[in-house]
Write an enzyme that holds these catalytic residues in place. Structure first.
Site, PDB file in Angstrom:
ATOM      1  N   ARG A 253       3.705  -3.910  21.190  1.00 30.09           N
ATOM      2  CA  ARG A 253       4.068  -4.210  22.582  1.00 30.09           C
ATOM      3  C   ARG A 253       4.210  -2.920  23.383  1.00 30.09           C
ATOM      4  O   ARG A 253       4.873  -1.983  22.945  1.00 30.09           O
ATOM      5  CB  ARG A 253       5.381  -5.009  22.634  1.00 30.09           C
ATOM      6  CG  ARG A 253       5.271  -6.345  21.929  1.00 30.09           C
ATOM      7  CD  ARG A 253       6.503  -7.192  22.062  1.00 30.09           C
ATOM      8  NE  ARG A 253       6.408  -8.393  21.243  1.00 30.09           N
ATOM      9  CZ  ARG A 253       7.364  -9.303  21.125  1.00 30.09           C
ATOM     10  NH1 ARG A 253       8.518  -9.147  21.769  1.00 30.09           N
ATOM     11  NH2 ARG A 253       7.193 -10.369  20.360  1.00 30.09           N
TER      12      ARG A 253
ATOM     13  N   ARG B 152      14.037  -1.014  20.319  1.00 32.70           N
ATOM     14  CA  ARG B 152      12.908  -1.460  21.155  1.00 32.70           C
ATOM     15  C   ARG B 152      11.717  -0.534  20.907  1.00 32.70           C
ATOM     16  O   ARG B 152      11.628   0.554  21.461  1.00 32.70           O
ATOM     17  CB  ARG B 152      13.304  -1.447  22.641  1.00 32.70           C
ATOM     18  CG  ARG B 152      12.353  -2.234  23.529  1.00 32.70           C
ATOM     19  CD  ARG B 152      12.862  -2.259  24.967  1.00 32.70           C
ATOM     20  NE  ARG B 152      14.147  -2.925  25.065  1.00 32.70           N
ATOM     21  CZ  ARG B 152      14.322  -4.242  25.171  1.00 32.70           C
ATOM     22  NH1 ARG B 152      13.269  -5.039  25.174  1.00 32.70           N
ATOM     23  NH2 ARG B 152      15.528  -4.758  25.274  1.00 32.70           N
TER      24      ARG B 152
ATOM     25  N   GLU C 198      20.004  -9.552  20.639  1.00 34.06           N
ATOM     26  CA  GLU C 198      19.013 -10.534  20.211  1.00 34.06           C
ATOM     27  C   GLU C 198      18.290 -10.101  18.930  1.00 34.06           C
ATOM     28  O   GLU C 198      17.838  -8.972  18.814  1.00 34.06           O
ATOM     29  CB  GLU C 198      17.976 -10.732  21.322  1.00 34.06           C
ATOM     30  CG  GLU C 198      16.882 -11.729  20.954  1.00 34.06           C
ATOM     31  CD  GLU C 198      15.660 -11.631  21.860  1.00 34.06           C
ATOM     32  OE1 GLU C 198      14.582 -12.051  21.417  1.00 34.06           O
ATOM     33  OE2 GLU C 198      15.787 -11.119  22.999  1.00 34.06           O
TER      34      GLU C 198
ATOM     35  N   SER D 230      14.380 -15.373  18.874  1.00 35.56           N
ATOM     36  CA  SER D 230      14.248 -16.252  20.032  1.00 35.56           C
ATOM     37  C   SER D 230      13.418 -17.445  19.597  1.00 35.56           C
ATOM     38  O   SER D 230      12.298 -17.274  19.106  1.00 35.56           O
ATOM     39  CB  SER D 230      13.566 -15.505  21.188  1.00 35.56           C
ATOM     40  OG  SER D 230      13.647 -16.232  22.384  1.00 35.56           O
TER      41      SER D 230
ATOM     42  N   ARG E 192      15.186  -5.333  13.557  1.00 37.90           N
ATOM     43  CA  ARG E 192      16.535  -5.605  14.062  1.00 37.90           C
ATOM     44  C   ARG E 192      17.446  -6.092  12.939  1.00 37.90           C
ATOM     45  O   ARG E 192      18.655  -5.840  12.966  1.00 37.90           O
ATOM     46  CB  ARG E 192      16.475  -6.588  15.232  1.00 37.90           C
ATOM     47  CG  ARG E 192      15.761  -5.976  16.423  1.00 37.90           C
ATOM     48  CD  ARG E 192      15.897  -6.761  17.694  1.00 37.90           C
ATOM     49  NE  ARG E 192      15.176  -6.083  18.775  1.00 37.90           N
ATOM     50  CZ  ARG E 192      15.154  -6.488  20.034  1.00 37.90           C
ATOM     51  NH1 ARG E 192      15.825  -7.575  20.387  1.00 37.90           N
ATOM     52  NH2 ARG E 192      14.476  -5.823  20.951  1.00 37.90           N
TER      53      ARG E 192
END
Length: 359
Positions: free
Chosen positions: A178, A193, A265, A268, A324
């Site tokens: 990403r 991130r 988070e 999701s 994560r």
């Protein structure tokens, strides 16, 4: 123009403008339990995961930046092995306990696949594209996958499935790529991130009638992973201002990170309804309820018409993000002496090792 219109929201989705308006559904675990078990004292300040990994001689952040630039990292030794253990545990849990079929997927996909799952055309700036002179996918622009949701959901694009074969449950462990175009300056420390990260993705293809139940089940499968690791987390329902473009209803699972002193988070889980299926021509044929009907009561039988195909519903979620999860394990299982206890469920994947110690 229509491709830029988001999904219609479920009535369960609360109104709101940002993540501050998300609604907590439940909370699991006490954030004090592991610190008490691991001997944290009142004066102990928990470290960030990258500092813990560096103390274990397993952090090679600067080396990765030298090779690839910002938002890339490299791990080594026992920290890299811990990451691999998480991957294996997640995949074994989902395939052996939760009934998913493991799929090894391409990491390069064409434009039409990303349009099917709705990353395109709206979010092209967040994708890593491949030069046309280097490679195309069936003549289309090629991209690195931002998530295994894309190849997994597109596996049955332009097909008509039988209702008796539903739900289809797939999982895959892949790197994700990403560009993070809209996150400049955010979460720049450590692994949180990244441009490249590992994730286990869960995808379900189901009928409209079974859609909501399968969404709840998939979300529960992600929760089971966190509970097996004994990581405190909370489950929130995303509000209208925070929910993703393709989702009609979405839960986020947020894991407790002592280094940050916050829930962040880690998964999701979205029900997109027929939004993605409509884009990719993914349908199923309902089961025939009666093979024949009596005509005028005269005993003559008329063969029932085959039901018309209907759009499938698609559900996806992280089961969970590996990087994560590694952050959460390092921060929650750290000890004041710099060592890290290995969660019990990971010990078989670590060759029986119970404690990571500074070299």
């Amino acid at each position: 123009l229509l491709d830029n219109i988001p999904n219609l929201l479920d009535d369960l989705v609360p109104d709101g403008d940002s993540d501050a308006d998300n609604v907590e559904v439940s909370k699991w675990g006490d954030i004090k339990d592991l610190p008490e078990e691991l001997g944290w004292t009142d004066g102990f300040e928990p470290n960030w995961h990258d500092d813990i990994a560096a103390g274990l001689n397993g952090w090679m952040g600067e080396n990765a930046v030298k090779i690839s630039g910002a938002r890339f990292a490299a791990l080594s030794g026992q920290v890299a092995r811990l990451e691999r253990a998480l991957c294996q545990f997640f995949m074994d849990m989902h395939t052996m306990e939760h009934g998913y079929t493991e799929v090894s997927v391409p990491y390069v996909v064409g434009r039409s696949s990303l349009e099917g799952t709705s990353q395109l055309p709206k979010f092209e700036e967040d994708l890593f594209s491949i030069r046309q002179e280097s490679h195309t996918c069936n003549g289309e622009d090629a991209f690195l996958i931002p998530t295994a949701e894309v190849p997994l959901t597109n596996m049955h694009r332009e097909e008509i499935l039988e209702e008796s074969d539903l739900p289809i449950s797939y999982c895959a462990l892949t790197p994700c790529f990403r560009a993070e175009a809209g996150s400049y300056g955010r979460d720049t420390k450590g692994l949180f991130r990244m441009h490249q990260f590992l994730k286990v993705e869960l995808v379900k293809i189901t009928s409209a009638t079974d859609s909501d139940d399968q969404h709840e089940l998939l979300t529960n499968h992600a929760q089971t992973i966190l509970e097996a690791l004994k990581l405190p987390y909370r489950k929130v329902r995303l509000c209208s201002g925070d929910i993703g473009f393709s989702a009609r209803h979405c839960y986020d699972l947020e894991v407790w990170l002592p280094g940050q002193g916050a829930y962040r988070e880690i998964s999701s889980c979205s029900n997109t309804g027929d939004f993605q299926a409509r884009r990719m021509g993914l349908r199923y044929r309902p089961s025939e309820k009666a093979a024949a009907t009596d005509v005028n009561g005269g005993g003559k039988k008329k063969k029932a018409k085959k039901p018309k195909p209907e759009l499938c519903h698609t559900i996806n979620g992280s089961g969970v993000a590996v990087g994560r999860a590694l952050i959460a394990v390092l921060e929650n299982y750290q000890k004041p002496d710099g060592s890290v206890a290995v969660p019990e469920v990971l010990q078989p994947y670590m060759g029986g090792v119970t404690l990571l110690t500074p070299n």
